[in-house]
Design an enzyme around this catalytic site. Structure first.
Site, PDB file in Angstrom:
ATOM      1  N   LYS A  90       6.224 -10.101   0.356  1.00  0.00           N
ATOM      2  CA  LYS A  90       6.832 -11.006   1.344  1.00  0.00           C
ATOM      3  C   LYS A  90       5.780 -11.681   2.236  1.00  0.00           C
ATOM      4  O   LYS A  90       5.819 -12.888   2.417  1.00  0.00           O
ATOM      5  CB  LYS A  90       7.802 -10.243   2.258  1.00  0.00           C
ATOM      6  CG  LYS A  90       9.050  -9.742   1.584  1.00  0.00           C
ATOM      7  CD  LYS A  90      10.047  -9.216   2.604  1.00  0.00           C
ATOM      8  CE  LYS A  90       9.558  -8.018   3.415  1.00  0.00           C
ATOM      9  NZ  LYS A  90       9.296  -6.794   2.635  1.00  0.00           N
TER      10      LYS A  90
ATOM     11  N   ARG B 118      -3.013   1.002   5.753  1.00  0.00           N
ATOM     12  CA  ARG B 118      -1.882   0.945   6.690  1.00  0.00           C
ATOM     13  C   ARG B 118      -1.288   2.326   6.877  1.00  0.00           C
ATOM     14  O   ARG B 118      -1.125   3.076   5.919  1.00  0.00           O
ATOM     15  CB  ARG B 118      -0.801  -0.008   6.136  1.00  0.00           C
ATOM     16  CG  ARG B 118      -0.682  -1.275   6.939  1.00  0.00           C
ATOM     17  CD  ARG B 118       0.292  -2.208   6.312  1.00  0.00           C
ATOM     18  NE  ARG B 118       1.682  -1.766   6.422  1.00  0.00           N
ATOM     19  CZ  ARG B 118       2.718  -2.582   6.291  1.00  0.00           C
ATOM     20  NH1 ARG B 118       2.516  -3.864   6.048  1.00  0.00           N
ATOM     21  NH2 ARG B 118       3.944  -2.128   6.395  1.00  0.00           N
TER      22      ARG B 118
ATOM     23  N   ARG C 276      10.618   4.416   3.052  1.00  0.00           N
ATOM     24  CA  ARG C 276      10.861   3.002   3.390  1.00  0.00           C
ATOM     25  C   ARG C 276      11.726   2.339   2.326  1.00  0.00           C
ATOM     26  O   ARG C 276      12.590   1.518   2.633  1.00  0.00           O
ATOM     27  CB  ARG C 276       9.531   2.262   3.539  1.00  0.00           C
ATOM     28  CG  ARG C 276       8.859   2.575   4.869  1.00  0.00           C
ATOM     29  CD  ARG C 276       7.382   2.253   4.858  1.00  0.00           C
ATOM     30  NE  ARG C 276       7.110   0.854   4.652  1.00  0.00           N
ATOM     31  CZ  ARG C 276       6.005   0.397   4.058  1.00  0.00           C
ATOM     32  NH1 ARG C 276       5.084   1.231   3.615  1.00  0.00           N
ATOM     33  NH2 ARG C 276       5.830  -0.892   3.919  1.00  0.00           N
TER      34      ARG C 276
HETATM   35  P1  AMP Z   1       6.744  -4.822   7.305  1.00  0.00           P
HETATM   36  O1  AMP Z   1       5.363  -5.273   7.660  1.00  0.00           O
HETATM   37  O2  AMP Z   1       7.712  -5.952   7.221  1.00  0.00           O
HETATM   38  O3  AMP Z   1       6.769  -3.940   6.085  1.00  0.00           O
HETATM   39  O4  AMP Z   1       7.246  -3.911   8.525  1.00  0.00           O
HETATM   40  C1  AMP Z   1       6.570  -2.708   8.853  1.00  0.00           C
HETATM   41  C2  AMP Z   1       7.438  -1.831   9.739  1.00  0.00           C
HETATM   42  O5  AMP Z   1       7.759  -2.531  10.948  1.00  0.00           O
HETATM   43  C3  AMP Z   1       8.778  -1.462   9.137  1.00  0.00           C
HETATM   44  O6  AMP Z   1       8.704  -0.359   8.256  1.00  0.00           O
HETATM   45  C4  AMP Z   1       9.569  -1.129  10.413  1.00  0.00           C
HETATM   46  O7  AMP Z   1       9.178   0.111  10.940  1.00  0.00           O
HETATM   47  C5  AMP Z   1       9.080  -2.205  11.365  1.00  0.00           C
HETATM   48  N1  AMP Z   1       9.918  -3.416  11.230  1.00  0.00           N
HETATM   49  C6  AMP Z   1       9.523  -4.658  10.818  1.00  0.00           C
HETATM   50  N2  AMP Z   1      10.541  -5.522  10.835  1.00  0.00           N
HETATM   51  C7  AMP Z   1      11.635  -4.830  11.275  1.00  0.00           C
HETATM   52  C8  AMP Z   1      12.995  -5.155  11.484  1.00  0.00           C
HETATM   53  N3  AMP Z   1      13.466  -6.389  11.242  1.00  0.00           N
HETATM   54  N4  AMP Z   1      13.826  -4.171  11.944  1.00  0.00           N
HETATM   55  C9  AMP Z   1      13.363  -2.935  12.197  1.00  0.00           C
HETATM   56  N5  AMP Z   1      12.096  -2.552  11.996  1.00  0.00           N
HETATM   57  C10 AMP Z   1      11.225  -3.480  11.539  1.00  0.00           C
END
Ligand code: AMP
Length: 197
Positions: free
Chosen positions: A11, A131, A142
């Site tokens: 993404k 990360r 996740r």
């Molecule tokens: P990502 O970089 O999109 O994989 O997001 C990393 C982490 O940030 C996720 O596993 C959540 O802990 C938090 N996170 C990001 N976007 C959201 C969202 N829309 N709602 C809740 N938690 C989020």
């Protein structure tokens, strides 16, 4: 537009490329949270534990962050949200926010990837980027959270006629090209050109 898909679907990478093409900001809630964690802000302190566990940050915190970001000037000509909404409550918040500004979503791009491929990609990212949430246990958690809380959103947007599903397996450039092809087709339909044929 939105870009939606499981962790490891690509993404972030694809959002940045597509947003650059359309000259709109790519807004990644994950990146904003990570920047806050790195800077030790109050939001970062609140979010860190959830992120490290692979849990979703509570909707109240996430919604506030997104509403603030969508209130900034650079989104006036459009934006690409990466990683939001992830829950049905977040869908409602986004709907209300867009309604208030008399705008709406044009398209939701779904990046479709097999679960085994996702685990393989995330383990590789873990080795490359380190990360905190890319360890195997947290990755599996996740994916389970995504399946339970976010996957249902795909049906919501499909029902609204907004969903474009793109095969996200294969080289990064190939996937970007597929997204552009899908978006071109959607724009054609939207302009009425396709129905005129
Ligand atoms: P990502 O970089 O999109 O994989 O997001 C990393 C982490 O940030 C996720 O596993 C959540 O802990 C938090 N996170 C990001 N976007 C959201 C969202 N829309 N709602 C809740 N938690 C989020």
């Amino acid at each position: 537009m939105l870009i939606i898909g499981p962790p490891g679907a690509g993404k972030g990478t694809q959002a940045e490329r597509v947003a650059r093409f359309y000259d709109i900001p790519a807004i990644s809630t994950g990146d904003i949270f990570r920047a806050n964690v790195a800077e030790g802000t109050p939001l970062g302190l609140q979010a860190k534990d959830y992120i490290d566990r692979g849990a979703y940050v509570p909707d109240e915190l996430t919604n506030a962050l997104v509403l603030d970001r969508l209130g900034q000037d650079d989104v006036a000509n459009g934006f690409l949200l990466d990683g939001f909404p992830r829950t049905l409550a977040q869908v409602s918040t986004l709907d209300e926010c867009l309604e208030q500004s008399d705008s709406g979503l044009d398209v939701v791009v779904q990046l479709a990837v097999e679960p085994e491929e996702v685990v393989r990609r995330l383990l590789k990212r873990s080795a490359d980027q380190g990360r905190s949430d890319d360890t195997e246990d947290v990755i599996r958690h996740r994916l389970a959270v995504y399946q339970e809380q976010t996957h249902p959103l795909i049906a919501v947007y499909a029902e609204r006629g907004l969903l474009l599903s793109v095969d996200a397996q294969g080289p990064m450039e190939t996937v970007t090209q597929r997204i552009h092809d899908a978006l071109d087709g959607a724009v054609l339909r939207g302009s009425g050109a396709a129905s005129a044929e």
